[in-house]
Design an enzyme around this catalytic site. Structure first.
Site, mmCIF file in Angstrom:
data_model
loop_
_atom_site.group_PDB
_atom_site.id
_atom_site.type_symbol
_atom_site.label_atom_id
_atom_site.label_comp_id
_atom_site.label_asym_id
_atom_site.label_seq_id
_atom_site.Cartn_x
_atom_site.Cartn_y
_atom_site.Cartn_z
ATOM 1 N N TYR A 186 -29.201 -132.253 -42.941
ATOM 2 C CA TYR A 186 -28.715 -131.366 -44.001
ATOM 3 C C TYR A 186 -29.104 -129.914 -43.736
ATOM 4 C CZ TYR A 186 -28.079 -135.839 -46.393
ATOM 5 O OH TYR A 186 -27.710 -137.120 -46.724
ATOM 6 N N GLN A 216 -25.187 -145.301 -36.961
ATOM 7 C CA GLN A 216 -26.137 -144.211 -37.165
ATOM 8 C C GLN A 216 -26.660 -143.712 -35.822
ATOM 9 O OE1 GLN A 216 -29.045 -145.742 -39.952
ATOM 10 N NE2 GLN A 216 -27.573 -145.712 -41.630
ATOM 11 N N HIS A 248 -33.291 -133.316 -41.911
ATOM 12 C CA HIS A 248 -33.024 -132.539 -40.697
ATOM 13 C C HIS A 248 -31.525 -132.256 -40.553
ATOM 14 C CE1 HIS A 248 -33.262 -131.160 -36.553
ATOM 15 N NE2 HIS A 248 -32.325 -132.038 -36.254
ATOM 16 N N HIS A 296 -11.960 -145.832 -61.282
ATOM 17 C CA HIS A 296 -12.262 -144.494 -60.783
ATOM 18 C C HIS A 296 -11.208 -143.899 -59.859
ATOM 19 C CE1 HIS A 296 -16.299 -144.268 -62.472
ATOM 20 N NE2 HIS A 296 -16.373 -145.550 -62.201
ATOM 21 N N GLY A 299 -24.127 -138.911 -34.608
ATOM 22 C CA GLY A 299 -23.615 -137.635 -35.096
ATOM 23 C C GLY A 299 -22.582 -137.741 -36.198
#
Length: 165
Positions: A129, A89, A127, A45, A92
Protein backbone atom coordinates in the site's frame (compact mmCIF):
# COMPACT_ATOMS: atom_id res chain seq x y z
CA UNK A 1 -3.85 -8.72 -15.41
CA UNK A 2 -7.14 -6.88 -15.53
CA UNK A 3 -10.15 -6.22 -13.36
CA UNK A 4 -13.71 -6.69 -14.53
CA UNK A 5 -17.09 -6.50 -12.79
CA UNK A 6 -18.00 -9.45 -10.57
CA UNK A 7 -20.58 -11.68 -12.22
CA UNK A 8 -22.78 -14.46 -10.90
CA UNK A 9 -20.57 -17.03 -12.68
CA UNK A 10 -17.71 -15.97 -10.33
CA UNK A 11 -19.52 -16.99 -7.15
CA UNK A 12 -17.93 -20.47 -6.89
CA UNK A 13 -14.49 -18.80 -6.70
CA UNK A 14 -15.75 -16.26 -4.17
CA UNK A 15 -17.29 -19.06 -2.15
CA UNK A 16 -13.95 -20.87 -2.01
CA UNK A 17 -12.14 -17.75 -0.81
CA UNK A 18 -14.77 -16.72 1.67
CA UNK A 19 -14.82 -20.12 3.31
CA UNK A 20 -11.15 -19.82 4.16
CA UNK A 21 -10.77 -18.63 7.77
CA UNK A 22 -7.22 -17.53 7.03
CA UNK A 23 -8.27 -15.42 4.05
CA UNK A 24 -11.33 -13.88 5.71
CA UNK A 25 -9.38 -13.06 8.87
CA UNK A 26 -7.40 -10.60 6.73
CA UNK A 27 -10.71 -8.81 6.10
CA UNK A 28 -11.63 -9.19 9.79
CA UNK A 29 -14.70 -11.23 8.82
CA UNK A 30 -16.20 -14.65 9.41
CA UNK A 31 -16.08 -17.19 6.63
CA UNK A 32 -19.41 -17.78 4.87
CA UNK A 33 -21.06 -21.05 5.64
CA UNK A 34 -23.38 -21.49 2.68
CA UNK A 35 -23.38 -20.91 -1.04
CA UNK A 36 -27.06 -19.95 -0.80
CA UNK A 37 -26.15 -17.04 1.49
CA UNK A 38 -23.51 -15.87 -0.96
CA UNK A 39 -26.02 -15.99 -3.84
CA UNK A 40 -28.53 -13.97 -1.80
CA UNK A 41 -25.87 -11.39 -0.96
CA UNK A 42 -24.94 -11.13 -4.63
CA UNK A 43 -28.57 -10.60 -5.67
CA UNK A 44 -29.11 -8.02 -2.92
CA UNK A 45 -25.97 -6.01 -3.76
CA UNK A 46 -25.63 -6.33 -7.54
CA UNK A 47 -27.45 -3.01 -8.10
CA UNK A 48 -26.15 -1.24 -4.99
CA UNK A 49 -24.54 2.03 -6.09
CA UNK A 50 -22.52 2.34 -2.87
CA UNK A 51 -20.20 -0.50 -3.84
CA UNK A 52 -18.37 -1.95 -6.81
CA UNK A 53 -16.91 -5.46 -6.88
CA UNK A 54 -14.33 -6.56 -9.43
CA UNK A 55 -12.71 -9.86 -10.27
CA UNK A 56 -8.95 -9.80 -10.68
CA UNK A 57 -8.00 -12.12 -13.51
CA UNK A 58 -5.03 -12.97 -15.64
CA UNK A 59 -5.52 -14.74 -18.95
CA UNK A 60 -9.14 -15.45 -17.88
CA UNK A 61 -7.93 -17.16 -14.69
CA UNK A 62 -9.52 -16.03 -11.40
CA UNK A 63 -6.85 -14.38 -9.23
CA UNK A 64 -8.88 -12.56 -6.60
CA UNK A 65 -11.26 -9.72 -5.85
CA UNK A 66 -10.92 -5.98 -5.41
CA UNK A 67 -13.86 -4.03 -3.99
CA UNK A 68 -14.83 -0.41 -3.55
CA UNK A 69 -17.14 -0.22 -0.54
CA UNK A 70 -19.13 2.52 1.19
CA UNK A 71 -18.93 4.78 -1.86
CA UNK A 72 -19.95 8.18 -0.53
CA UNK A 73 -21.15 10.57 -3.22
CA UNK A 74 -21.37 13.59 -0.95
CA UNK A 75 -17.93 13.39 0.65
CA UNK A 76 -16.43 11.64 -2.41
CA UNK A 77 -14.60 8.83 -0.63
CA UNK A 78 -14.63 5.05 -0.69
CA UNK A 79 -12.97 2.12 1.06
CA UNK A 80 -10.93 -0.30 -1.04
CA UNK A 81 -10.54 -3.99 -0.14
CA UNK A 82 -8.63 -6.78 -1.85
CA UNK A 83 -8.20 -10.53 -1.62
CA UNK A 84 -5.72 -12.37 -3.81
CA UNK A 85 -6.08 -16.16 -3.84
CA UNK A 86 -3.20 -17.72 -1.86
CA UNK A 87 -2.04 -19.63 -4.97
CA UNK A 88 -1.35 -16.31 -6.70
CA UNK A 89 0.16 -14.25 -3.90
CA UNK A 90 3.68 -12.96 -4.32
CA UNK A 91 3.31 -12.35 -8.06
CA UNK A 92 2.51 -8.63 -7.99
CA UNK A 93 -1.23 -9.07 -8.51
CA UNK A 94 -2.18 -7.23 -5.31
CA UNK A 95 -0.25 -4.14 -6.31
CA UNK A 96 -1.69 -4.13 -9.84
CA UNK A 97 -5.24 -4.75 -8.61
CA UNK A 98 -5.11 -2.03 -5.93
CA UNK A 99 -3.77 0.40 -8.54
CA UNK A 100 -6.57 -0.54 -10.96
CA UNK A 101 -9.26 -0.23 -8.28
CA UNK A 102 -7.88 3.10 -7.09
CA UNK A 103 -7.71 4.40 -10.65
CA UNK A 104 -11.35 3.39 -11.19
CA UNK A 105 -12.36 5.21 -8.00
CA UNK A 106 -10.61 8.42 -9.02
CA UNK A 107 -11.11 8.47 -12.79
CA UNK A 108 -14.54 6.85 -13.16
CA UNK A 109 -16.32 7.53 -9.86
CA UNK A 110 -14.66 10.92 -9.33
CA UNK A 111 -13.69 10.13 -5.74
CA UNK A 112 -11.58 12.58 -3.77
CA UNK A 113 -10.15 9.94 -1.41
CA UNK A 114 -9.66 6.18 -1.30
CA UNK A 115 -8.94 4.59 2.08
CA UNK A 116 -8.35 1.15 3.52
CA UNK A 117 -7.86 -0.71 6.78
CA UNK A 118 -5.02 -3.18 7.30
CA UNK A 119 -3.90 -5.23 10.29
CA UNK A 120 -0.86 -3.52 11.81
CA UNK A 121 0.92 -6.89 11.74
CA UNK A 122 0.38 -7.42 7.99
CA UNK A 123 3.76 -6.04 6.93
CA UNK A 124 3.53 -7.36 3.36
CA UNK A 125 0.24 -5.57 2.68
CA UNK A 126 1.40 -2.35 4.35
CA UNK A 127 4.52 -2.40 2.16
CA UNK A 128 2.40 -2.78 -0.99
CA UNK A 129 0.00 0.00 0.00
CA UNK A 130 2.84 2.42 0.80
CA UNK A 131 4.57 1.56 -2.48
CA UNK A 132 1.39 2.50 -4.37
CA UNK A 133 1.13 5.79 -2.48
CA UNK A 134 -1.22 5.18 0.43
CA UNK A 135 -0.29 7.13 3.55
CA UNK A 136 -0.76 6.01 7.16
CA UNK A 137 -3.50 8.11 8.74
CA UNK A 138 -3.71 6.46 12.14
CA UNK A 139 -4.01 3.33 14.25
CA UNK A 140 -7.38 2.09 15.48
CA UNK A 141 -6.69 0.17 18.68
CA UNK A 142 -8.50 -3.15 19.14
CA UNK A 143 -10.76 -2.22 16.26
CA UNK A 144 -11.45 -5.62 14.68
CA UNK A 145 -12.09 -9.08 16.11
CA UNK A 146 -10.77 -12.05 14.13
CA UNK A 147 -9.31 -15.45 14.89
CA UNK A 148 -10.30 -15.19 18.56
CA UNK A 149 -8.68 -11.85 19.41
CA UNK A 150 -8.88 -8.12 18.84
CA UNK A 151 -6.54 -6.56 16.28
CA UNK A 152 -5.18 -3.07 15.91
CA UNK A 153 -5.86 -1.73 12.45
CA UNK A 154 -4.01 0.90 10.47
CA UNK A 155 -6.10 3.26 8.40
CA UNK A 156 -4.36 4.37 5.22
CA UNK A 157 -5.57 6.80 2.59
CA UNK A 158 -4.77 8.42 -0.71
CA UNK A 159 -6.18 11.68 -2.11
CA UNK A 160 -6.79 12.12 -5.81
CA UNK A 161 -4.00 14.73 -5.88
CA UNK A 162 -1.57 12.05 -4.65
CA UNK A 163 -2.58 9.45 -7.22
CA UNK A 164 -0.03 8.64 -9.91
CA UNK A 165 -1.48 6.58 -12.75
Amino acid sequence: MKIRPLEKKDLPYIYQQENSRKVMALWFQEAYTSFDELELLYERHVLDQTERRFVVEDDKQFIGVVELMYIDGLHRHTEIQIIIHPDHQGNGYAQMAIKAGTEYAFKVLNMHKVYLYVDVDNDAAIHIYKKIGFIEEGILRGHFFAEGKYHDSMMMGMLVTEFIS
